[in-house]
Each structure stands twice: as structure tokens, then as C-alpha cells.
Motif scaffolding. Structure first.
Motif, short mmCIF file in Angstrom:
data_model
loop_
_atom_site.label_atom_id
_atom_site.label_comp_id
_atom_site.label_asym_id
_atom_site.label_seq_id
_atom_site.Cartn_x
_atom_site.Cartn_y
_atom_site.Cartn_z
N SER A 481 0.87 -1.15 -0.02
CA SER A 481 0.13 -0.02 -0.01
C SER A 481 0.69 1.26 -0.02
CB SER A 481 -0.86 -0.02 1.33
OG SER A 481 -0.26 -0.11 2.43
N ASN A 482 2.01 1.14 0.53
CA ASN A 482 2.76 2.38 0.60
C ASN A 482 4.01 2.29 -0.26
OD1 ASN A 482 1.34 3.43 2.94
ND2 ASN A 482 2.38 2.28 4.05
N CYS A 483 4.06 1.59 -1.27
CA CYS A 483 5.32 1.27 -2.49
C CYS A 483 4.70 1.76 -3.61
CB CYS A 483 5.51 -0.31 -2.20
SG CYS A 483 5.91 -0.89 -0.73
N LEU A 484 5.67 2.48 -4.24
CA LEU A 484 5.47 2.82 -5.77
C LEU A 484 5.23 1.71 -6.64
CD1 LEU A 484 7.90 5.94 -5.64
CD2 LEU A 484 5.55 6.08 -5.25
N LYS A 485 6.21 0.72 -6.44
CA LYS A 485 6.09 -0.46 -7.19
C LYS A 485 6.26 -1.73 -6.29
CE LYS A 485 7.18 0.74 -11.97
NZ LYS A 485 8.14 0.40 -13.12
N GLY A 486 5.59 -2.70 -6.85
CA GLY A 486 5.76 -3.84 -6.09
C GLY A 486 5.47 -5.24 -6.84
#
Length: 577
Positions: A481-486
Motif C-alpha cells: 500500500s505504501n510502495c510505488l512499485k511491487g
């Protein structure tokens, strides 16, 4: 001296008839007035709800329109572009052209819109929507919530203003501008008058600070009721089930205007209905005498009819208390005693069954617990997806809306299909997961990459239903949820007589101790509900040797499910895409 049941029944009938009639005889006038007041308050409560819903449409349209610039690409470009950029004038012109075609008009009560970027360069359709420093300060203080300015609503041809601070949807900490709308108070007044109950009724809209936004006072009620009708008192009335009451001889009805803190209420003092009651009293006295005589005769006959079968039924109940569950009362007819006897027979039969079938009862209880957990999981995803479909449809992305609806429909068909147990084919589990992933690919775009690995030879295995989708959803909501990419990896494989699910993500690292506490906590709070639900289902079905676990592997957080293989196999059928 003990009184027999037969005498008690006779005495009961006499009291049952005599006392209520005497009470009604004394209180009939008060009851008549209360009934009339109740009917009147119901009528005016329905009227204020009807008027309030029409005002809700006007204010709701304004609130919807205030967030429209965040969904329209030309407006977003104008709000986020630098005024020094070479194509700024073109961007502003495109946004201005779109502004002229925005979905508002005089029929909805919205008379003007202005959109201002952080450089205080504005687009507007009406001079009365000029953004002031006070507007910016108040909107900034509310941090994105709507700011209502009703300082000019009481003027002739007055307006109610709505200002909102706009934030970049991609980065909510970035303020990109303001939107201001003017709403015609004349339009609101007109909407009220169209549904006015009668000429004796006045309507008012009041704000949280006890200031009046709209006054439609035909009878100078406001001056007489100003001190008693505060916002706090009206809000409690609006929140009540009735929504209407009588205060100082006036009928006051209130309704909360949705999505705002405003309350609309009405005041009226209708003419009190009067009627001659002497004939009513005379008729009641005659009825009282006739009913009293009839009740004496009926009580005697009734006591004989009811006592004999009740005494017999009591004898059979005593046998039940001595653990003789084989006794049955002979049922004849369909009266209340017969119905009671039939229920007694059913109870005796059920007690006999439970007494001899305890082991089967325990197995059914365990299966019931599994069914309850499954029913809790089934609708979990629906609520999170409908909001995305709504906003995409608002933005006109019909192709993706169609894909999302198609996949969600397939998911719901799988989830809600009649099942004789809680086991499905692995191919159906993969179909359910594929539909979910297709939906999330549209929501997250290139932000999230999904990798799904499994062996074709195990797709016919029989597994516990719908365990993968909650784990993938947990990875998205709590891991990325708090990541730009994953990346979310799903790996399904078998070893000997066991099937393994591994769902991993490279987002925020998990706290293994916290997850372990959630899975084993006695407190059934909403925190960790999905993970705890999965773990409980597995343990109830297969025992403590099978469960949900989690651990860290390199940069990935891994959730692992272990369940035994079944001997039953089915063909694949995957239709999501």
C-alpha cells in the motif's frame, strides 16, 4: 385458601374485560388527542423528508461537482502545470473549454464554478465565484473537506458558496488548487415551496453554528421559537426514528441533509380537530355491559375446555422430566392445545434424537462453524471493488469498467454458487484468483506485477475454497500500500500428500511476531480478520497439523498455507481473462 385454576380463569376474564374498559373510559379523550397528534406528526415528518431529499439532490450535485476537476484530465493538467511552461496557455485554454461543458446548470441550482491553481490563476464561469483569501484559508484549514460559506445566503438573490481544497490524487500531500461553486438560494427556496405541506408551514435550514441559511417563514414562527430550536436539539430530533415532535403546541419536523452538517426543519400549528364525544361514551357504556355478561359465560366454558387437556399434557411432561423420551401426546384437531401437543411431541422426539446422537451433533457443530467462517469470507471482496467501478464509470472508462464487472460477476458466480460442502477444484480456485488479479491489474496498473506459478498436474485437486484471493488482497493492502512499485508472487505446488500455497510480496516487511499474535489471539477484533479467518478454517477442517504461517525470505514477505491432498479429481475450467 388456595384458588382452583378454573376460578382463576373466571376471575381473570372478569378483570381482563372490566379494568381495560374502565381505564379506556377515563383516558379516551387523551388517547384521541395523542392519536391525532401522532398522525399529524407522521404527516409532517414525511413532508420534511420529501423536501429534504430534494435539497439533498441540489447540495449533493454541488459536492459531486466539486471533486470533478480531480477526475478530468484537462483540469488536472491545468492544476498541476507550471505557469512558466511553454504550453501553459494551451493547457489553460483546453481546461477553460471543458469548464464550459461541465455537468451543471440553472436547473440544478449551481450558478457558477471557478477553478484556481496554486499560482492563483483561475478559470471561472461567473463573477460571483471569485476565490478570496478567506475562502483559501478556510478550505486549507479543512484540508480537503468542503467549506460552506452562507454569509450571503440571506440576501435577496443570495448564494450559498462551496469551496474545496484540491489534492493530487497521485500524491494526496500535494495541494494543487481550489474549486468554488455558487448555489442559488432562490433555487433552494423554490424546491421547498414546490413541496410545501400547507400555507401554515414554514421551513428553515440551519447550520451547526445555529446560523440560518434559508428562511421560508410565512407565520413569524422563527421569532417565537428561536431560543428553543437550537441546532443541537434539532439534530437529535432529526436523528430520531420519528423525526417530528410537538414543542409548545407547534409541530416541529427535522431532517439531516446528507453529506453536510445542515438540518432542514419545518414548524406549523394546524387547527386541532374537535369532535363530540358524548355518543362515544354512551356506546362504550352499552358495550361494557354486554361484554361483561359475555365474558362471564365464556370464562366458565373456556375453563372447562382448557383445563382437561392441560392436566393430561402436564402428566406427559412429568414423564419427560424423568428421562422417558418415548412418550407422545395423541393429537386430535388443530386448536391451540393440539398445536401445543404437537410441539411437545416434536420436542420429545428431538430430545430423544439428541440423547442418542451426541457424536453426530458434535460433527454437525464443527461443520456449522466452517460454514459460518466461509459465509464471512464470501462477500469480503465485493465492498472494495464497487467503489473503483463507480469512479471509473464516472470518469467514462467504459472498457475497463466492462472488464471489471465481467470479472467480478464471474467471481460472485463462483462464490455464491450452491455448494454441498466447502471444497472446490483447484482450477476453480485459480479461476476465482485470476478474476481478482484481472480487476487489480486495472486498479493498480503497472504499479503491481503479479506472478502466478503452478503445475498443470495438480489443477484437478480438491482443495478448501477461496483461500488464495484473501492472501493476495492482504499482500496488496498491507504489503504494497505504501510502495510505488511491487511484486506479488503466487506459487502453488505439491509434495507427497500435501498441497502448498505461497503468496509473497516485496513491500513493507511483515512483523512475524505481530502476525503470530493475530492468528492466535482470543480477541476476535477486525484487525487481521482475513488471516485469522483462513487459519481457523484450515484448522477446523484438517486439525492443528495444518495452518497458515508467515516468514521472511530475502526481500519478500511470505504467507504459506499447508493442506492435505484429496483423492477426488475434476477437469479444469478457467474462464476469466
Amino acid at each position: 385458601m388456595k384458588m382452583s385454576m378454573q376460578k382463576k380463569i373466571i376471575l381473570f376474564f372478569i378483570c381482563l374485560v372490566t379494568l381495560p374498559i374502565l381505564i379506556i373510559y377515563m383516558l379516551v379523550s387523551n388517547i384521541f388527542i395523542k392519536s391525532t397528534q401522532k398522525d399529524m406528526t407522521t404527516i409532517y415528518a414525511a413532508n420534511i423528508r420529501e423536501v429534504g431529499k430534494n435539497i439533498d439532490v441540489i447540495l449533493g450535485s454541488a459536492l459531486d461537482l466539486s471533486i470533478y476537476p480531480l477526475m478530468e484530465q484537462n483540469f488536472k493538467a491545468f492544476l498541476t502545470a507550471s505557469v512558466q511552461s511553454s504550453n501553459y496557455k494551451k493547457i489553460k485554454k483546453n481546461a477553460g473549454d471543458i469548464l464550459l461543458s461541465m455537468p451543471y446548470g440553472y436547473t440544478s441550482g449551481i450558478h457558477g464554478v471557478s477553478i484556481t491553481n496554486m499560482a492563483q490563476d483561475s478559470l471561472k464561469t461567473n463573477i460571483n465565484t471569485k476565490l478570496t483569501s478567506s475562502d483559501m484559508n478556510e478550505a486549507g484549514r479543512l484540508n480537503g473537506s468542503p467549506y460552506w460559506d452562507y454569509s450571503k445566503s440571506g440576501l435577496r438573490n443570495g448564494y450559498l458558496y462551496l469551496t474545496r481544497l484540491l489534492k493530487n490524487p497521485s500524491n494526496i500531500s500535494q495541494h494543487i488548487g481550489y474549486v468554488k461553486l455558487s448555489i442559488s438560494c432562490n433555487k433552494i427556496q423554490s424546491s421547498i415551496l414546490q413541496n410545501q405541506q400547507d400555507n401554515q408551514t414554514s421551513y428553515f435550514i440551519i447550520a451547526k453554528d445555529d446560523r440560518y441559511i434559508i428562511r421560508s417563514d410565512n407565520n413569524n414562527y422563527l421569532e417565537n421559537q428561536r431560543t428553543s430550536l437550537t441546532y443541537h436539539r434539532l439534530s437529535r430530533l432529526a436523528a430520531s426514528k420519528k423525526g417530528s415532535t410537538i414543542i409548545d403546541g407547534h409541530i416541529v419536523s427535522a431532517y439531516p441533509l446528507g453529506r453536510t452538517d445542515f438540518i432542514i426543519y419545518s414548524i406549523t400549528k394546524p387547527e386541532v380537530l374537535s369532535a363530540v364525544k358524548h355518543s362515544f361514551y354512551l356506546n362504550m357504556a352499552i358495550i361494557f355491559i354486554i361484554v361483561l355478561i359475555f365474558s362471564l359465560l365464556l370464562s366458565i366454558a373456556f375453563s372447562k375446555i382448557i383445563m382437561t387437556p392441560l392436566e393430561r399434557l402436564g402428566h406427559y411432561m412429568k414423564s419427560i422430566s424423568n428421562e422417558d423420551f418415548t412418550v407422545r401426546y395423541p393429537v386430535k384437531g388443530s386448536d391451540e392445545i393440539s398445536v401445543m401437543a404437537e410441539h411437545f411431541n416434536n420436542m420429545a422426539e428431538r430430545l430423544n434424537f439428541l440423547y442418542t446422537e451426541v457424536y453426530m451433533g458434535e460433527l454437525k457443530l464443527k461443520q456449522s462453524q466452517l460454514d459460518i467462517l466461509q459465509n464471512q469470507i464470501n462477500p469480503h471482496f465485493l465492498y472494495n471493488t464497487l467503489d473503483t467501478i463507480y469512479w471509473m464509470s464516472r470518469m467514462g472508462d467504459n472498457e475497463n469498467v466492462s472488464i471489471m464487472v465481467s470479472n467480478m460477476s464471474r467471481m460472485m458466480r463462483l462464490t455464491l454458487a450452491p455448494k454441498t460442502n466447502d471444497k472446490i477444484q483447484l482450477s476453480q480456485e485459480l479461476e476465482h484468483l485470476s478474476c481478482y488479479i484481472n480487476i487489480q491489474k486495472i486498479r493498480y496498473g503497472k504499479k503491481v506485477t503479479f506472478e502466478l506459478q503452478y503445475g498443470e498436474e495438480i489443477t484437478g485437486e480438491y482443495v478448501l475454497s477461496f483461500l488464495l484471493q484473501p492472501l493476495v488482497e492482504n499482500a496488496l493492502v498491507h504489503g504494497l500500500s505504501n510502495c510505488l512499485k511491487g511484486t506479488v508472487k503466487i506459487n502453488i505446488y505439491e509434495q507427497e500428500d500435501t498441497i502448498y500455497y505461497e503468496v509473497s510480496n516485496d513491500g513493507e516487511p511483515i512483523n512475524e511476531e505481530e502476525i503470530d499474535n493475530i492468528l492466535n489471539a482470543a480477541d476476535k477484533s477486525m484487525k487481521g480478520f482475513a488471516l485469522r479467518n483462513i487459519n481457523e478454517r484450515i484448522k477446523l477442517k484438517y486439525g492443528d497439523n495444518y495452518s497458515l504461517t508467515c516468514y521472511r525470505e530475502a526481500e519478500f514477505s511470505v504467507f504459506k498455507i499447508v493442506q492435505p491432498k484429496e483423492a477426488i479429481h475434476y477437469d479444469k475450467d478457467t474462464n476469466c481473462g
